[in-house]
Design an enzyme around this catalytic site. Structure first.
Site, short mmCIF file in Angstrom:
data_model
loop_
_atom_site.label_atom_id
_atom_site.label_comp_id
_atom_site.label_asym_id
_atom_site.label_seq_id
_atom_site.Cartn_x
_atom_site.Cartn_y
_atom_site.Cartn_z
N HIS A 1 0.81 -1.22 0.00
CA HIS A 1 0.00 0.00 0.00
C HIS A 1 0.85 1.28 0.00
O HIS A 1 0.73 2.10 -0.91
CB HIS A 1 -1.01 -0.02 1.16
CG HIS A 1 -1.53 1.33 1.52
ND1 HIS A 1 -2.25 2.10 0.63
CD2 HIS A 1 -1.41 2.07 2.65
CE1 HIS A 1 -2.56 3.26 1.22
NE2 HIS A 1 -2.05 3.26 2.43
N HIS B 1 4.49 6.51 5.16
CA HIS B 1 3.39 7.31 5.69
C HIS B 1 2.55 6.63 6.78
O HIS B 1 1.91 7.30 7.57
CB HIS B 1 2.50 7.85 4.56
CG HIS B 1 1.47 6.88 4.05
ND1 HIS B 1 1.65 6.13 2.93
CD2 HIS B 1 0.24 6.54 4.51
CE1 HIS B 1 0.58 5.38 2.72
NE2 HIS B 1 -0.28 5.60 3.67
N GLU C 1 1.81 5.65 12.60
CA GLU C 1 0.51 5.22 13.09
C GLU C 1 0.47 3.74 13.43
O GLU C 1 -0.16 3.33 14.40
CB GLU C 1 -0.54 5.48 11.99
CG GLU C 1 -1.54 6.55 12.33
CD GLU C 1 -2.45 6.79 11.15
OE1 GLU C 1 -3.46 6.09 11.06
OE2 GLU C 1 -2.14 7.67 10.31
N ASP C 2 1.10 2.93 12.57
CA ASP C 2 0.86 1.50 12.65
C ASP C 2 2.06 0.64 13.07
O ASP C 2 2.03 -0.57 12.89
CB ASP C 2 0.37 0.97 11.29
CG ASP C 2 -0.98 1.54 10.94
OD1 ASP C 2 -1.70 1.92 11.88
OD2 ASP C 2 -1.31 1.62 9.74
N ASP D 1 -2.27 8.44 -0.98
CA ASP D 1 -2.68 7.44 0.02
C ASP D 1 -4.16 7.11 -0.19
O ASP D 1 -4.56 5.95 -0.30
CB ASP D 1 -2.44 8.03 1.42
CG ASP D 1 -3.02 7.18 2.51
OD1 ASP D 1 -3.05 5.95 2.36
OD2 ASP D 1 -3.44 7.75 3.55
N ASP E 1 -21.31 16.17 -24.46
CA ASP E 1 -19.87 16.45 -24.38
C ASP E 1 -19.09 15.29 -23.77
O ASP E 1 -18.06 15.48 -23.15
CB ASP E 1 -19.62 17.75 -23.60
CG ASP E 1 -20.21 17.70 -22.21
OD1 ASP E 1 -20.95 16.73 -21.92
OD2 ASP E 1 -19.94 18.60 -21.42
MN MN Z 1 -2.21 4.75 4.10
#
Ligand code: MN
Length: 717
Positions: free
Chosen positions: A63, A87, A91-92, A154, A274
């Site tokens: 990811h 990123h 957090e993880d 992300d 269009d």
């Molecule tokens: Mn993420």
């Protein structure tokens, strides 16, 4: 067409396969030192996420790697790519900000921190957490715009791989994207990401609609291919003759854009003209204008459709020439003509800054406007009290066409601009709209046609006995409100008509000494068939709406022996609450106490007049179109009556009369001056609300005592 190109920044895969696959993109524009640093970030992220799996069973590291890969397509710098790979680490995983700081320096660790969410423990509701996280991100983005680019990448990869998520989570993520992130991408001029985020969200929220529309697009693309190819070849060869080097690309509107247009304008797919267009990419500005000339020389341009965004760029910096031509078979075709730089700019917006930096080319635009916008977001952040209010302000800023108001419980309701209290009521629930009785805006009583402003708190007071008012259609703007009002009025009218129609028929049958229940079945069925009614209720309805005359229906169903009409002529009682099927004539203004009759008119249905009404007396009274009516004994409503007052020509007269009227519990509905007669005095015509003739007599007696009043009378027709 074979060489139909995808937009250059559109990626197709769900996940990037592995690092070596990703690295192929890097070698195109980064040096070995930079790539080495990215590799180092990757190995830390790989360690941090080792053993972690995505919801769909894939390795977690794919990811962040895919997010970085999306940014590599924009040729973002190595720091951005490192931060993208890292990123989710704060957090993880066990690695915190200070660890990243030590390993990769302040720039990268700040970027990662900027996209990391705050600790969940600090919030009681999800809404509160979302608002606080958005606030944090915007603060970080104001210091380094790359934060939002990482966040958008992300989000894009999350949506690409969203199918493994629970449906409610899927919809919620997609909605948030449509409300916040896609508009931010648009605001920063990153059209390619904006469109992809919108398409992916659309797919997550309405999978079936997405598929159906996609199929329709594919099919119609097949039909259009030949035509577009023809145009492309013609334009290419003409431009070649002129020695203008160009690339001609067939392009199509993105699915969500098509869907939005279909919904807003209530069009079917085939009515959207269009969907397909042509883009001409030129080497320089000069050949843009020369191409335009050639195109206009070849095909008939549609007047009023030419726009020069090269000379006058759009506020987000977008540059292009736009025109529409009549193609083969008279089909309108939209054309965009621009340079390669402008094209990159149109797709990558603020990200083009890095795109050109990586090529050592000068920037074609500076981003003062975007900077200004971000500064503005910061001001909003300073000024708004709680996180919810902040979220609302951000949305208001991203969608200038919307207003955001609060329910009494503090929930945010989004409405289109110019929405009124009635629109709000219906947006809460159809029943809240249908039973609307009164409303408070910021604790003050307000009329239903009040236009709402962002930030207001709206409270609706409902009453079960209340029905929608047809006048609401004059100011309700949302489709939901308008549709619900119409539907409910129709239903009410039918119900009212049924009740009144039954009473009218019952009454007419009295003259033939027969009750409805005594009509022979055979006769009834025959009459129903003749009148094209399915049921007896339908017949009542027809009578109540004034489409059938009760007296004639009665004659039709009564047994022949009873046809010698007896002159009982008992009127049907009315209460004034018959609703939409009965109206009161504005020529004579009947009120309880008056002798009244009903008159059936083609346009207005059944109208109540006074017996004394001149407009009825003349010719119609004897005809079948009128019938006797009487007032019910228990009436609690007030009615409109009209009085004519002749007064001295003096100051303050109107005021003194008005106050007298309101003291007697009447309201003034309207007042006008009648200057048709030159009496030297003023004649005023008042329409006032009144209960009955008794109350009216009292009002007239009281007004006579007013020294300014010379003459007063109830107005006749
Ligand atoms: Mn993420």
């Amino acid at each position: 067409m074979d060489n139909r190109k995808r937009d250059i920044f559109e990626s197709s895969g769900r996940y990037t396969r592995d690092f070596s696959h990703f690295k192929k993109k890097l070698v195109k524009y980064l040096n070995a030192y930079q790539i080495k640093k990215i590799e180092k970030a990757y190995s830390l992220a790989n360690e941090a996420h080792s053993g972690q799996l995505r919801k769909d069973g894939e390795k977690y590291i794919l990811h962040p790697l895919s997010a970085a890969s999306i940014l590599a397509d924009f040729q973002m710098d190595h720091e951005t790519l490192m931060a993208a790979i890292l990123h989710d680490v704060i957090e993880d995983s066990q690695f915190d900000k200070s660890h990243l700081m030590k390993t990769f320096g302040p720039k990268v660790s700040e970027l990662v921190d900027g996209v990391s969410k705050l600790d969940k423990i600090n919030f009681t509701t999800k809404e509160e957490a979302d608002a606080a996280n958005l606030r944090k991100m915007i603060l970080a983005m104001s210091q380094d715009i790359r934060v939002i680019l990482i966040k958008l990448a992300d989000r894009k990869n999350n949506l690409e791989t969203i199918s493994a998520l629970r449906e409610d989570k899927r919809v919620q993520k997609a909605k948030e994207t449509l409300e916040i992130f896609a508009p931010i991408a648009l605001r920063l001029g990153i059209h390619s990401l904006n469109k992809e985020l919108e398409n992916l969200s659309f797919k997550a929220i309405h999978p079936t609609r997405y598929r159906v529309l996609k199929d329709a697009l594919n099919k119609s693309r097949g039909n259009r291919n030949e035509l577009m190819e023809k145009i492309r070849k013609v334009i290419l060869s003409k431009l070649d003759n002129e020695q203008i080097k160009t690339e001609v690309i067939a392009r199509e509107k993105h699915l969500y854009g098509i869907y939005k247009k279909m919904k807003q304008k209530e069009l079917s797919f085939s009515e959207i003209h269009d969907v397909f267009g042509v883009r001409i990419i030129c080497e320089n500005v000069d050949s843009c204008y020369r191409s335009l000339g050639t195109v206009h020389n070849t095909y008939t341009p549609i007047p009023g459709r030419f726009k020069d965004y090269i000379a006058i760029p759009k506020s987000n910096g977008y540059q292009s020439l736009h025109t529409s031509i009549l193609g083969p078979h008279g089909l309108p075709i939209e054309l965009q003509i621009r340079t390669r730089e402008m094209d990159v700019m149109a797709q990558t917006g603020i990200a083009s800054h890095w795109f050109y930096k990586s090529k050592d080319k000068p920037l074609i635009k500076n981003y003062t406007q975007e900077q200004q916008w971000i500064t503005n977001l910061l001001t909003i952040q300073r000024d708004s009290g709680n996180p919810q209010e902040y979220l609302k302000s951000i949305k208001a800023d991203l969608f200038p066409g919307k207003v955001y108001v609060f329910t009494p419980k503090g929930q945010i309701v989004e409405l289109p601009k110019k929405s009124t209290i009635i629109d709000y009521a219906y947006s809460i629930h159809t029943d809240v709209g249908n039973n609307y009785s009164s409303a408070k805006v910021d604790d003050k009583l307000t009329s239903p046609n009040t236009v709402l402003k962002s930030g207001q708190r709206v409270e609706i007071i409902t009453k079960a006995s209340i029905r929608p008012d047809p006048s609401w259609l004059n100011f309700a703007v949302t489709e939901k409100a308008r549709h619900s009002i119409r539907a409910s009025l129709k239903l009410i009218k039918k119900k009212d008509a049924k009740i009144l129609g039954k009473r009218l028929l019952q009454n007419s049958l009295k003259n033939f000494d027969i009750k409805i229940s005594e009509i022979p079945k055979k006769t009834l069925n025959m009459v129903l068939q003749e009148y094209k009614c399915d049921t007896v209720d339908d017949l009542y309805c027809e009578i109540g709406l004034g489409n059938r005359i009760a007296k004639l229906v009665a004659m039709r169903v009564a047994p022949r022996d009873n046809i010698t009409e007896k002159t009982k002529s008992v009127g049907v009682n009315i209460k004034g609450t018959e609703g939409l099927v009965l109206s009161f004539a504005k020529c004579c203004y009947p009120i309880p106490g008056d002798n009244i009759l009903g008159h059936i008119s083609q346009e207005k249905g059944i109208v109540v007049h006074r017996h004394a009404c001149k407009s009825i007396r003349k010719d119609k009274k004897a005809s079948d179109e009128t019938f006797d009516l009487a007032w019910d004994e228990n009436i609690n409503d007030s009615f409109n009556a009209c009085i004519k007052i002749e007064v001295e020509n003096q100051r303050g007269v109107l005021a003194s009369i008005s106050s007298e009227i309101s003291q007697l519990d009447s309201d003034i509905v309207s007042v006008r001056y009648d200057d048709s007669k030159q009496t030297g005095h003023n004649i005023m015509i008042f329409v006032v609300t009144i209960f009955d003739t008794k109350a009216l007599d009292k009002l007239v007696r009281s007004l006579r005592k007013n020294s300014n009043v010379l003459k007063i009378e109830r107005k006749r027709a």
